[in-house]
Design a protein around this motif. Structure first.
Motif, PDB file in Angstrom:
ATOM      1  N   PHE A 297       0.836  -1.204   0.000  1.00 23.15           N
ATOM      2  CA  PHE A 297       0.000   0.000   0.000  1.00 23.15           C
ATOM      3  C   PHE A 297       0.871   1.255   0.000  1.00 23.15           C
ATOM      4  N   ARG A 298       2.070   1.158   0.546  1.00 26.50           N
ATOM      5  CA  ARG A 298       2.995   2.297   0.493  1.00 26.50           C
ATOM      6  C   ARG A 298       3.358   2.633  -0.945  1.00 26.50           C
TER       7      ARG A 298
ATOM      8  N   ARG B  55      -9.584  -2.175  -1.350  1.00 23.19           N
ATOM      9  CA  ARG B  55      -8.125  -2.010  -1.380  1.00 23.19           C
ATOM     10  C   ARG B  55      -7.759  -0.546  -1.583  1.00 23.19           C
ATOM     11  N   GLY B  56      -8.570   0.181  -2.345  1.00 20.30           N
ATOM     12  CA  GLY B  56      -8.321   1.606  -2.520  1.00 20.30           C
ATOM     13  C   GLY B  56      -8.428   2.378  -1.221  1.00 20.30           C
ATOM     14  N   ALA B  57      -9.297   1.921  -0.314  1.00 24.52           N
ATOM     15  CA  ALA B  57      -9.397   2.546   0.995  1.00 24.52           C
ATOM     16  C   ALA B  57      -8.159   2.236   1.835  1.00 24.52           C
ATOM     17  N   ARG B  58      -7.576   1.056   1.656  1.00 24.92           N
ATOM     18  CA  ARG B  58      -6.345   0.724   2.371  1.00 24.92           C
ATOM     19  C   ARG B  58      -5.179   1.561   1.847  1.00 24.92           C
ATOM     20  N   VAL B  59      -5.166   1.807   0.554  1.00 24.13           N
ATOM     21  CA  VAL B  59      -4.182   2.731  -0.017  1.00 24.13           C
ATOM     22  C   VAL B  59      -4.383   4.128   0.572  1.00 24.13           C
ATOM     23  N   THR B  60      -5.645   4.526   0.695  1.00 24.32           N
ATOM     24  CA  THR B  60      -5.957   5.829   1.282  1.00 24.32           C
ATOM     25  C   THR B  60      -5.451   5.917   2.716  1.00 24.32           C
ATOM     26  N   HIS B  61      -5.667   4.877   3.507  1.00 17.95           N
ATOM     27  CA  HIS B  61      -5.182   4.865   4.886  1.00 17.95           C
ATOM     28  C   HIS B  61      -3.669   5.034   4.928  1.00 17.95           C
ATOM     29  N   ARG B  62      -2.958   4.317   4.091  1.00 14.25           N
ATOM     30  CA  ARG B  62      -1.504   4.450   4.049  1.00 14.25           C
ATOM     31  C   ARG B  62      -1.099   5.859   3.612  1.00 14.25           C
ATOM     32  N   MET B  63      -1.822   6.427   2.665  1.00 11.76           N
ATOM     33  CA  MET B  63      -1.546   7.779   2.210  1.00 11.76           C
ATOM     34  C   MET B  63      -1.695   8.780   3.357  1.00 11.76           C
ATOM     35  N   LEU B  64      -2.705   8.568   4.196  1.00  8.36           N
ATOM     36  CA  LEU B  64      -2.925   9.451   5.339  1.00  8.36           C
ATOM     37  C   LEU B  64      -1.767   9.408   6.326  1.00  8.36           C
TER      38      LEU B  64
ATOM     39  N   ILE C 218     -14.186  -0.839   4.865  1.00  3.36           N
ATOM     40  CA  ILE C 218     -13.028  -1.583   5.377  1.00  3.36           C
ATOM     41  C   ILE C 218     -12.846  -1.298   6.868  1.00  3.36           C
ATOM     42  N   LEU C 219     -12.122  -2.198   7.514  1.00  6.83           N
ATOM     43  CA  LEU C 219     -11.491  -1.972   8.805  1.00  6.83           C
ATOM     44  C   LEU C 219      -9.982  -2.000   8.561  1.00  6.83           C
ATOM     45  N   PRO C 220      -9.178  -1.405   9.434  1.00  5.46           N
ATOM     46  CA  PRO C 220      -7.726  -1.407   9.203  1.00  5.46           C
ATOM     47  C   PRO C 220      -7.184  -2.822   9.002  1.00  5.46           C
ATOM     48  N   THR C 221      -6.224  -2.943   8.113  1.00  2.00           N
ATOM     49  CA  THR C 221      -5.675  -4.257   7.778  1.00  2.00           C
ATOM     50  C   THR C 221      -5.170  -4.999   9.018  1.00  2.00           C
TER      51      THR C 221
END
Length: 299
Positions: free
Chosen positions: A81-82, A107-116, A131-134
């Protein structure tokens, strides 16, 4: 599917990955990121309306749709995701946006979380859909979750076992995914479904998508643990939406409770379940999602 939007392909990152996307509208920029096993086409039902008062950018994540499929490396870092978040930040820079809102599904939301966490200075506000956090998911596995999310554990098996099994009937298998997790296959517009089928019929695309999950169970968890140890938290207003008939809301804790702990302050995180929607809530209830996003982006 995207009316007057223009198409672009930008090569980004140290591994020179081509990222495919579309852009339309005028106003404050918002980036829309899809999930598995979809592509940017999933946003077509809301993008044109959102573009009435925003500049809307929809992209295919690396490994998905019409974007590039780089090597992943032994540690799967090529699909972390990074790496995906860095792609998208560079895309937005190349398009002229130093700061932007972002909404991601799956998965796009997980990318968003990493972006944050990796690029907090670039994101003005964020929406995380279904989603919930991975790390939370892997840390709270029970029989119900393992049954619903069996693919998380199937996909992370060493290559090329899952790839070979899926190759027996890739489009048929794709349909079981798109018609699962509380949603029906008929929720997906025909043009979008055809785009997903074209990608999933490509063995290289299927391998790339599985590498995304292998990264999620390895290097992504390392990144999450390091961020948690460093005290990194979500620091911008964040909207959390989930399908009321899906898996995320069946968790023992409310998704709002979980995500509020991931932020510097609980008041930053708002949201709700969408009654009757499954996992693919954008496809099932586009007008509701559009209304939620518009209200959030204007607040």
């Amino acid at each position: 599917m995207f009316g007057d939007f223009t198409t672009f392909d930008l090569t980004v990152g140290p591994d020179a990955v081509p990222i495919h996307g579309v852009r339309g509208g005028d106003g404050p920029p918002v980036l829309l990121l899809h999930g598995f096993p979809q592509a940017h086409a999933m946003w077509a039902p809301v993008a044109e309306e959102l573009a009435r008062d925003h500049t809307v950018v929809c992209t295919d994540l690396r490994g998905y749709g019409e974007s590039g499929r780089p090597e992943s490396g032994d540690d799967h870092a090529g699909y972390s995701f990074r790496a995906m978040a860095a792609d998208q930040v560079e895309v937005m820079s190349r398009l002229g946006f130093d700061g932007f809102a972002v909404a991601g599904h799956d998965r796009g939301a997980r990318v968003t979380h990493r972006m944050l966490l990796d690029h907090p200075e670039r994101v003005t506000r964020a929406a995380l859909l279904d989603i919930l956090p991975t790390a939370y998911v892997y840390g709270h596995v029970d029989r119900a979750l393992a049954t619903a999310y069996y693919h998380w554990f199937f996909f992370i098996q060493p290559a090329d076992l899952p790839e070979r099994l899926i190759s027996a009937d890739p489009v048929g298998y794709l349909h079981t995914l798109l018609g699962g997790w509380g949603s029906g296959l008929d929720a997906h517009p025909p043009q979008a479904l055809a785009a997903y089928e074209r990608a999933f019929a490509d063995p290289a695309a299927r391998h790339a998508m599985l590498e995304d999950y292998r990264a999620g169970a390895s290097i992504d968890l390392e990144h999450d643990a390091a961020a948690d140890g460093a005290g990194q938290r979500i620091s911008v207003p964040t909207l959390v939406l989930w399908g009321g008939a899906g898996v995320v809301g069946a968790n023992a804790e409310s998704p709002l409770q979980v995500w509020r702990r991931a932020a510097v302050g609980p008041d930053l995180v708002t949201g709700r379940a969408l009654p009757g929607a499954g996992h693919f809530l954008v496809d099932e209830q586009p007008d509701v999602v559009l209304g939620e996003l518009r209200d959030f982006l204007r607040s």
